[in-house]
Design a protein around this motif. Structure first.
Motif, PDB file in Angstrom:
ATOM      1  N   VAL A 157       0.871  -1.168   0.000  1.00  0.00           N
ATOM      2  CA  VAL A 157       0.000   0.000   0.000  1.00  0.00           C
ATOM      3  C   VAL A 157       0.910   1.220   0.000  1.00  0.00           C
ATOM      4  CG1 VAL A 157      -1.812   1.250   1.226  1.00  0.00           C
ATOM      5  CG2 VAL A 157      -1.770  -1.258   1.276  1.00  0.00           C
ATOM      6  N   ASN A 158       0.796   2.051  -1.025  1.00  0.00           N
ATOM      7  CA  ASN A 158       1.695   3.186  -1.209  1.00  0.00           C
ATOM      8  C   ASN A 158       0.955   4.488  -0.921  1.00  0.00           C
ATOM      9  OD1 ASN A 158       3.810   1.417  -2.274  1.00  0.00           O
ATOM     10  ND2 ASN A 158       2.494   1.233  -4.066  1.00  0.00           N
ATOM     11  N   THR A 159       1.518   5.306  -0.030  1.00  0.00           N
ATOM     12  CA  THR A 159       0.847   6.504   0.452  1.00  0.00           C
ATOM     13  C   THR A 159       1.773   7.708   0.403  1.00  0.00           C
ATOM     14  OG1 THR A 159       1.552   6.422   2.771  1.00  0.00           O
ATOM     15  CG2 THR A 159      -0.259   4.963   2.140  1.00  0.00           C
ATOM     16  N   ARG A 160       1.217   8.853   0.785  1.00  0.00           N
ATOM     17  CA  ARG A 160       2.071  10.006   1.047  1.00  0.00           C
ATOM     18  C   ARG A 160       2.918   9.690   2.273  1.00  0.00           C
ATOM     19  NH1 ARG A 160      -2.876  12.697  -0.211  1.00  0.00           N
ATOM     20  NH2 ARG A 160      -3.315  13.020   2.028  1.00  0.00           N
ATOM     21  N   THR A 161       3.991  10.430   2.460  1.00  0.00           N
ATOM     22  CA  THR A 161       4.966  10.055   3.484  1.00  0.00           C
ATOM     23  C   THR A 161       4.806  10.795   4.815  1.00  0.00           C
ATOM     24  OG1 THR A 161       6.529  11.652   2.552  1.00  0.00           O
ATOM     25  CG2 THR A 161       6.702   9.375   1.790  1.00  0.00           C
ATOM     26  N   ASP A 162       3.766  11.609   4.968  1.00  0.00           N
ATOM     27  CA  ASP A 162       3.599  12.272   6.249  1.00  0.00           C
ATOM     28  C   ASP A 162       2.985  11.307   7.263  1.00  0.00           C
ATOM     29  OD1 ASP A 162       0.399  13.165   6.488  1.00  0.00           O
ATOM     30  OD2 ASP A 162       1.147  12.971   4.428  1.00  0.00           O
ATOM     31  N   HIS A 163       3.352  11.475   8.517  1.00  0.00           N
ATOM     32  CA  HIS A 163       2.965  10.529   9.563  1.00  0.00           C
ATOM     33  C   HIS A 163       1.454  10.458   9.733  1.00  0.00           C
ATOM     34  CE1 HIS A 163       3.335   8.143  13.191  1.00  0.00           C
ATOM     35  NE2 HIS A 163       2.506   8.990  13.799  1.00  0.00           N
ATOM     36  N   ARG A 164       0.753  11.587   9.619  1.00  0.00           N
ATOM     37  CA  ARG A 164      -0.697  11.589   9.817  1.00  0.00           C
ATOM     38  C   ARG A 164      -1.393  10.739   8.763  1.00  0.00           C
ATOM     39  NH1 ARG A 164      -3.631  17.244  10.753  1.00  0.00           N
ATOM     40  NH2 ARG A 164      -2.347  17.019  12.631  1.00  0.00           N
ATOM     41  N   THR A 165      -0.956  10.884   7.499  1.00  0.00           N
ATOM     42  CA  THR A 165      -1.566  10.088   6.429  1.00  0.00           C
ATOM     43  C   THR A 165      -1.318   8.603   6.665  1.00  0.00           C
ATOM     44  OG1 THR A 165      -1.349  11.845   4.782  1.00  0.00           O
ATOM     45  CG2 THR A 165      -1.535   9.598   3.952  1.00  0.00           C
ATOM     46  N   VAL A 201       3.609  -2.732   3.998  1.00  0.00           N
ATOM     47  CA  VAL A 201       3.445  -4.138   3.633  1.00  0.00           C
ATOM     48  C   VAL A 201       2.318  -4.710   4.488  1.00  0.00           C
ATOM     49  CG1 VAL A 201       4.543  -6.407   3.512  1.00  0.00           C
ATOM     50  CG2 VAL A 201       5.877  -4.340   3.016  1.00  0.00           C
ATOM     51  N   VAL A 202       1.360  -5.367   3.823  1.00  0.00           N
ATOM     52  CA  VAL A 202       0.145  -5.817   4.494  1.00  0.00           C
ATOM     53  C   VAL A 202      -0.156  -7.260   4.115  1.00  0.00           C
ATOM     54  CG1 VAL A 202      -2.348  -5.389   4.773  1.00  0.00           C
ATOM     55  CG2 VAL A 202      -0.776  -3.460   4.427  1.00  0.00           C
ATOM     56  N   HIS A 203      -0.757  -8.010   5.050  1.00  0.00           N
ATOM     57  CA  HIS A 203      -1.341  -9.315   4.757  1.00  0.00           C
ATOM     58  C   HIS A 203      -2.852  -9.208   4.953  1.00  0.00           C
ATOM     59  CE1 HIS A 203       2.596 -11.703   5.783  1.00  0.00           C
ATOM     60  NE2 HIS A 203       2.692 -10.993   4.681  1.00  0.00           N
ATOM     61  N   SER A 204      -3.598  -9.829   4.053  1.00  0.00           N
ATOM     62  CA  SER A 204      -5.051  -9.811   4.188  1.00  0.00           C
ATOM     63  C   SER A 204      -5.668 -11.004   3.471  1.00  0.00           C
ATOM     64  CB  SER A 204      -5.646  -8.520   3.620  1.00  0.00           C
ATOM     65  OG  SER A 204      -7.059  -8.524   3.740  1.00  0.00           O
TER      66      SER A 204
END
Length: 508
Positions: A53-61, A87-90
């Motif tokens: 899962v790729n996101t913005r790099t700020d801690h809140r996001t 990295v996620v497992h689901s």
């Protein structure tokens, strides 16, 4: 081991790849207006898969996305906040779709098509072990000052590495990390130059630095040990010599421990980040990221894979690490309009497809800033298996070719190097060409310690010898059929890029 670069490896033109950063989801898109959390009730009746899962790099996001991951039935394995990769497992079959709708998520997708099991390289063909009797025969031909098996190492002489070692064998302050199936650091040719503090096991996406965790699980996981010896086998009067016998080498294991030896994206992300954070100057990548030989950006799962691995390798570059990768063993023209991919996905049932290598990427070799390496044999001709392409290949190096026979004691056109359990063996592939380039890059880094990754790549190209395109039609296996067409001139062409690297010229 369908993923090891010694077997088959592909690469793509850097100018094309540079456009990736704008299209991989690094910037907020339509998803930024979506809810903070996944709204659907998660289902747990699907296969247990791994995701990036790729996101913005700020801690809140990242914190809000992690809550959404949990709400969608996912479990966070590790979050690399500095690059915005989680990295996620689901086991929720709709996890990817649900999490892509979450605010702050820029791309997300499954990294495999088969369920997780309890805890691809590029060599072409099976390994050929050197028996004790054969080793003794070769040793009797060693000249003064040579390693016992060096007479069979035509590849060192081809790039002047034997002469370069007498002048400058490389600096102990330079480390090349072998991202691979594991490295047997107990081998007497590897032990003197091995760096445990820069080694780990990254299988599953989270680094394990337990002492010895980087070692191969068995003798069949030999690929990384062979690569490590090519780079930095010590000149210690035992066995073989590496291209840069004075530098350090480390091992970062990313291959699954079972017979598949698959290289999943989350493991490779971990390896690039670990290498960068532990002061590694150069990484050797003789593999492609499974399960897709090519990752097409119009598929959300494959796009997320490209995005995640690219973030990690760019992070490494920004911290001063040069990444070197194999071009592939499919004898494909990577600058063509269409290629056949009959092997993907390689962790379940492959579905043949036609891909455009300008839009579907072999990872990591086609990523921006990565040095893409083609293979040559003893005559200097392109290896029959090596992929190629004008504007794609950066440089070439000896990777072996069973059809090009050297005048050596064993008459073997493959590359001789270290194997687990104190053994030696021959392999061929772009997997074997890549460590030659990594070794020369290590010599350059030793001479120019402040050189950036981009400057090292420019130096590799500047010191290379380019034989130019062959004047006769290329028939790599000698069956009378033209196997490939070289495009370009004496300075840059599709077979050799800027040319075959030269260790002696590098240190001079």
């Amino acid at each position: 081991m369908a993923h090891l670069r010694s077997r088959r490896r592909l690469a793509l033109a850097v100018p094309v790849v540079l456009s990736l950063t704008a299209s991989l989801g690094f910037l907020p898109g339509a998803a930024s207006a979506a809810p903070l959390t996944a709204s659907a009730t998660p289902s747990a009746d699907g296969p247990n898969l791994a995701y990036v899962v790729n996101t913005r790099t700020d801690h809140r996001t990242i914190a809000s996305v992690e809550k959404a991951i949990s709400a969608a039935g996912g479990t966070v394995v590790i979050a690399y906040e500095k690059i915005g990769v989680i990295v996620v497992h689901s086991a929720n079959p709709d996890f990817g779709k649900q999490i892509r709708a979450v605010r702050g998520v820029q791309s997300a997708g499954a990294t495999r098509t088969a369920p997780l099991t309890a805890a691809g390289t590029t060599d072409e063909g099976a390994a050929q072990m050197l028996s004790a009797a054969e080793a003794a025969k070769v040793s009797r031909t060693a000249a003064a000052g040579e390693e016992p098996l060096e007479a069979d190492q035509w590849d060192l002489r081809a790039i002047g590495a034997d002469k370069a070692a007498r002048i400058n064998p490389g600096s102990k302050s330079v480390t090349v990390a072998v991202i691979d199936v594991g490295v047997d650091d107990t081998h007497p040719d590897i032990a003197p130059n091995f760096s445990p503090s820069q080694s780990a096991n990254c299988v599953g996406g989270k680094p394990d630095t337990t002492y010895g965790s980087w070692r191969p699980v068995d003798a069949d996981h030999y690929h990384g040990t062979h690569v490590a010896g090519e780079i930095a086998a010590a000149r210690n009067g035992i066995g073989v010599a590496g291209v840069a016998p004075g530098v350090k080498v480390s091992g970062i294991t990313v291959a699954e421990p079972d017979a598949s030896q698959l290289f999943y994206p989350e493991s490779v992300v971990c390896a690039f980040v670990f290498a960068a954070d532990h002061g590694v100057e150069i990484t050797n990548n003789s593999y492609y990221v499974d399960p897709w030989l090519y990752n097409c950006l119009d598929d959300p799962d494959q796009k997320a894979i490209v995005d995640a691995v690219n973030r990690a390798q760019l992070y490494a570059q920004k911290k001063g690490t040069l990444n070197v990768a194999a071009a592939g063993n499919s004898n494909d023209d990577l600058d063509s309009n269409a290629l056949e991919d009959a092997s993907s996905p390689d962790d379940s049932t492959a579905v043949p497809r036609t891909v455009d290598p300008h839009k579907c990427f072999d990872v990591p070799t086609q990523l921006p800033g990565v040095v893409t390496v083609a293979s040559t044999g003893v005559t200097g001709a392109k290896s029959y298996f090596s992929s190629y392409g004008k504007g794609v290949i950066d440089v070439a190096a000896p990777g072996g070719d069973k059809y090009q026979i050297p005048d050596t004691p064993s008459k073997n056109g493959r590359i001789l190097s270290t194997m687990p359990n104190n053994q030696y063996g021959f392999l061929q592939g772009t997997s074997m060409a890549t460590p030659h380039v990594a070794g020369v890059a290590a010599l350059l880094k030793s001479k120019y310690p402040w050189a950036s990754p981009a400057q090292l790549q420019a130096l590799l190209k500047a010191e290379a010898d380019n034989p130019g395109c062959p004047t006769a039609p290329y028939d790599g296996d000698g069956d009378g059929v033209v196997d490939a067409t070289c495009v370009g001139g004496k300075h840059v062409n599709g077979f050799y890029g800027a040319g075959i690297v030269n260790a002696l010229r590098a240190i001079k």
